[in-house]
Design a protein around this motif. Structure first.
Motif, PDB file in Angstrom:
ATOM      1  N   LYS A   1       0.839  -1.201   0.000  1.00  0.00           N
ATOM      2  CA  LYS A   1       0.000   0.000   0.000  1.00  0.00           C
ATOM      3  C   LYS A   1       0.871   1.247   0.000  1.00  0.00           C
ATOM      4  O   LYS A   1       2.060   1.204   0.316  1.00  0.00           O
ATOM      5  CB  LYS A   1      -0.895   0.000   1.228  1.00  0.00           C
ATOM      6  N   LYS A   2       0.197   2.364  -0.295  1.00  0.00           N
ATOM      7  CA  LYS A   2       0.922   3.642  -0.363  1.00  0.00           C
ATOM      8  C   LYS A   2       1.549   3.973   0.990  1.00  0.00           C
ATOM      9  O   LYS A   2       2.698   4.406   1.078  1.00  0.00           O
ATOM     10  CB  LYS A   2      -0.074   4.726  -0.776  1.00  0.00           C
ATOM     11  N   ILE A   3       0.774   3.750   2.053  1.00  0.00           N
ATOM     12  CA  ILE A   3       1.264   4.135   3.383  1.00  0.00           C
ATOM     13  C   ILE A   3       2.489   3.304   3.772  1.00  0.00           C
ATOM     14  O   ILE A   3       3.410   3.812   4.399  1.00  0.00           O
ATOM     15  CB  ILE A   3       0.133   4.013   4.431  1.00  0.00           C
TER      16      ILE A   3
ATOM     17  N   ILE B   1       6.117   5.027   4.831  1.00  0.00           N
ATOM     18  CA  ILE B   1       6.778   4.836   6.130  1.00  0.00           C
ATOM     19  C   ILE B   1       8.134   4.163   5.961  1.00  0.00           C
ATOM     20  O   ILE B   1       9.130   4.591   6.558  1.00  0.00           O
ATOM     21  CB  ILE B   1       5.860   4.049   7.091  1.00  0.00           C
ATOM     22  N   ILE B   2       8.208   3.128   5.116  1.00  0.00           N
ATOM     23  CA  ILE B   2       9.509   2.485   4.895  1.00  0.00           C
ATOM     24  C   ILE B   2      10.478   3.490   4.273  1.00  0.00           C
ATOM     25  O   ILE B   2      11.650   3.557   4.648  1.00  0.00           O
ATOM     26  CB  ILE B   2       9.343   1.226   4.002  1.00  0.00           C
TER      27      ILE B   2
ATOM     28  N   PRO C   1      -0.034  -2.091   9.955  1.00  0.00           N
ATOM     29  CA  PRO C   1       1.048  -2.351  10.928  1.00  0.00           C
ATOM     30  C   PRO C   1       2.192  -1.335  10.872  1.00  0.00           C
ATOM     31  O   PRO C   1       2.745  -0.979  11.924  1.00  0.00           O
ATOM     32  CB  PRO C   1       1.536  -3.746  10.547  1.00  0.00           C
ATOM     33  N   TYR C   2       2.523  -0.875   9.682  1.00  0.00           N
ATOM     34  CA  TYR C   2       3.604   0.120   9.596  1.00  0.00           C
ATOM     35  C   TYR C   2       3.176   1.427  10.260  1.00  0.00           C
ATOM     36  O   TYR C   2       3.958   2.076  10.962  1.00  0.00           O
ATOM     37  CB  TYR C   2       3.992   0.374   8.138  1.00  0.00           C
ATOM     38  N   LEU C   3       1.900   1.797  10.016  1.00  0.00           N
ATOM     39  CA  LEU C   3       1.405   3.032  10.618  1.00  0.00           C
ATOM     40  C   LEU C   3       1.381   2.903  12.141  1.00  0.00           C
ATOM     41  O   LEU C   3       1.829   3.801  12.868  1.00  0.00           O
ATOM     42  CB  LEU C   3       0.002   3.348  10.085  1.00  0.00           C
ATOM     43  N   ALA C   4       0.884   1.757  12.636  1.00  0.00           N
ATOM     44  CA  ALA C   4       0.831   1.539  14.081  1.00  0.00           C
ATOM     45  C   ALA C   4       2.238   1.602  14.675  1.00  0.00           C
ATOM     46  O   ALA C   4       2.472   2.224  15.723  1.00  0.00           O
ATOM     47  CB  ALA C   4       0.186   0.191  14.397  1.00  0.00           C
ATOM     48  N   GLY C   5       3.197   0.960  13.991  1.00  0.00           N
ATOM     49  CA  GLY C   5       4.578   0.981  14.472  1.00  0.00           C
ATOM     50  C   GLY C   5       5.151   2.378  14.482  1.00  0.00           C
ATOM     51  O   GLY C   5       5.816   2.784  15.434  1.00  0.00           O
TER      52      GLY C   5
END
Lengths: 206, 211, 174
Positions: free
Chosen positions: B2-4, B8-9, C8-12
């Motif tokens: 996904k875009k998000i 984040i990565i 999960p990335y957002l939560a992290g």
């Protein structure tokens, strides 16, 4: 400049209210990410659910990079904050016991409280176990654990100093390692996805 | 993906790259230069008075740990009752950490005067073992104030000095068993320890995340 | 019905920001087992103060200003309770149930949870913290102990996972 409380910029009452607010955020995120679901937590060890790896390493890397940048810009003095001391033998032994507890019990202390709050009976029993374990530890401390608890004392040790490499370089390498883990665990999860029933996948929210 | 996830990565990788180019101020080093060394030495609350130590012993305070940092020979000859011996050169050996590395005990280091105990304290502090104390004046001061206290001279008689003297006489009886002659004995026996509590350190120690 | 969880990335990422804020304001990381310990010590102190004074582990924690009423970690745990309820209400997950793999009986799951909890109780006290305080907060400041904890907990986890495979995965029919 931070940290605020150890420098008495804010008072204790505020600090405790703040602890409560941080706790709300912590609990909310644990629940929202699915850490109250014991099958998702155990999934990390079998590869059918990569959520724990993603959440855990994203959180650690975000905090690590953020604090490192803030410290370098002089926004926070990390010498005044909580800095876990290293007792390598104690932590190694304790960690192995905790690892066994994780697989058998399906929770860790933080996630079990979160799960118990949302009505998971197994998490309530788990918390009872944690308290029993701590009581048992205390009652036998004087003759069983006193030596072990401080075995391998090294003081406050920064891993980059111990390894002898620059902290910034280490952080960069850690990021690369994290991204590699995300990739591998995603692949592992994808592999399982084709082999699990729809009910299982729905419960895991995958 | 996904875009998000990508955002984040991407942010993490960007942060990692930025980290390489930062000056790398070491975050945990406590003692870097002489200025910091002086600051450490002047830290409030490093010292604890002999009166305070005596009071804690008499009250059987369970959080008190007395550490004699002199050589084993000197320790054998004379020490304060209940003190353990950790010579200053083995102060960092792991088996002693149970006494020296904790946030909650009052660990009091002492030697003949101040210098050896100070040295031990500074070593501990620079390795991150904080919160230990040094008995001010060491055994010399212990002898002068507790084992053999002098009455306040007539020029400096104040209520405080008098109270302190009475406490020290009581402590003397406690530690030496010497019976004191005259009227002071009864007073001394009755007098409660009157030492003011030591002022807390200004910076609040952080209690630690876990464990 | 499919469970819905946050990315999960957002939560992290948000959890990481929370750790930064916590360090900035209080100088503390997030921790759980320390709060459990404070509660356990306070309970022992309530029941028998003289025993608490005679035990070397509890004695220094019941003299002086160590009341759990002033413990950052205990307030943090109270917050966790509220935050979790809030989230589970928003996602519609607040109900009594036993979480487990389907092929395991309820009774067995509860026994295992109890044993796991006991192991954690002992392990956290030996190892100076749990996954949040020792590892997550340790990693945030690059403390060696955090990395040792990470390797020990997860390393042992993966090995024990092979041994206790049947708790979580249905035995294969092959």
């Amino acid at each position: 400049m931070g940290p605020l409380f150890p420098q008495e910029i804010i008072n204790e009452e505020f600090n405790l209210i703040f602890a409560f607010l941080i706790g709300i955020g912590f609990g909310f995120l644990l629940e929202a990410a699915g850490f109250t679901n014991t099958r998702k937590l155990a999934g990390v060890f079998y590869g059918y659910d990569a959520t724990v790896i993603k959440v855990f390493f994203t959180a650690a890397l975000t905090a690590l990079i953020g604090l490192f940048i803030m410290h370098n810009l002089g926004w926070i003095d990390l010498t005044l904050t909580f800095y876990p001391k290293t007792f390598w033998i104690a932590t190694l032994v304790g960690g192995i016991i905790m690892g066994a507890g994780f697989v058998i019990g399906g929770f860790c202390p933080g996630t079990s409280l979160s799960a118990a709050s949302t009505g998971k009976v197994d998490a309530m029993v788990f918390i009872g176990g944690v308290l029993l374990g701590i009581f048992g530890f205390i009652f036998t401390y004087d003759f069983l654990w006193k030596e072990l608890r401080v075995a391998g004392a090294m003081g406050k040790v920064n891993i980059t100093e111990w390894l002898g490499i620059l902290e910034g370089v280490f952080i960069f390498l850690f990021v690369l390692m994290g991204v590699a883990m995300f990739y591998l665990f995603q692949k592992w999860q994808d592999w399982w996805q084709k082999r699990m029933s729809k009910e299982d996948l729905d419960e895991l929210g995958l | 993906m996904k875009k998000i996830d990508v955002i984040i990565i991407g942010l993490l990788i960007l942060g990692g790259v930025v980290s390489i180019f930062l000056p790398n101020v070491e975050p945990h080093k406590k003692i870097i230069g002489q200025k910091e060394l002086l600051h450490e030495l002047n830290k409030e609350g490093r010292y604890i008075t002999t009166d305070e130590v005596a009071r804690m012993i008499m009250e059987k305070d369970p959080s008190l740990i007395l550490v004699d940092v002199r050589s084993p020979e000197e320790y054998d000859l004379f020490t304060i009752d209940g003190a353990i011996n950790i010579p200053v050169d083995s102060i960092l050996s792991p088996s002693n950490m149970v006494y020296l590395d904790q946030d909650a005990y009052t660990t009091v280091l002492f030697s003949t005067g101040n210098s050896l105990a100070d040295q031990a304290w500074l070593t501990l502090e620079s390795y991150g073992y904080e919160g230990n104390r040094v008995m001010k004046g060491g055994l010399n001061q212990w002898y002068q104030t507790i084992l053999n206290p002098k009455p306040p001279s007539s020029t400096e008689i104040t209520r405080e000095a008098e109270k302190q003297y009475l406490f020290r006489k009581a402590a003397q009886i406690y530690f030496t068993g010497i019976q004191v002659s005259g009227g002071t004995k009864a007073q001394a026996a009755k007098s409660k320890p009157v030492v003011q509590p030591v002022k807390k350190r200004k910076k609040k120690p952080v209690s630690g995340g876990c464990g | 019905m499919k469970n819905r969880y946050m990315n999960p990335y957002l939560a992290g990422f948000l959890l990481g920001l929370l750790i930064i804020i916590s360090y900035y304001i209080s100088g503390e990381g997030l921790g759980s087992s320390g709060g459990y310990r404070d509660v356990a010590v306070a309970t022992i102190d309530k029941i028998s103060h003289s025993y608490a004074l005679s035990n070397e582990f509890t004695a220094p924690r019941v003299t002086g200003p160590h009341s759990p009423a002033h413990s950052f970690l205990v307030y943090l745990l109270l917050g966790v309770i509220f935050g979790s309820i809030l989230s589970s209400v928003l996602y519609g997950r607040l109900k009594f149930m036993i979480g487990k793999a389907p092929h395991i009986s309820n009774k067995r799951r509860l026994y295992l949870a109890l044993i796991g909890g006991i192991l954690w109780g002992i392990g956290t006290q030996i190892g100076h913290g749990c996954t949040s305080g020792l590892v997550l907060s340790g990693l945030a400041v690059n403390s060696l102990s955090g990395y040792i904890g990470l390797v020990a907990i997860f390393g042992a986890g993966f090995i024990f996972a092979l041994i206790f495979r049947r708790i979580w995965l249905k035995p294969s029919k092959k």
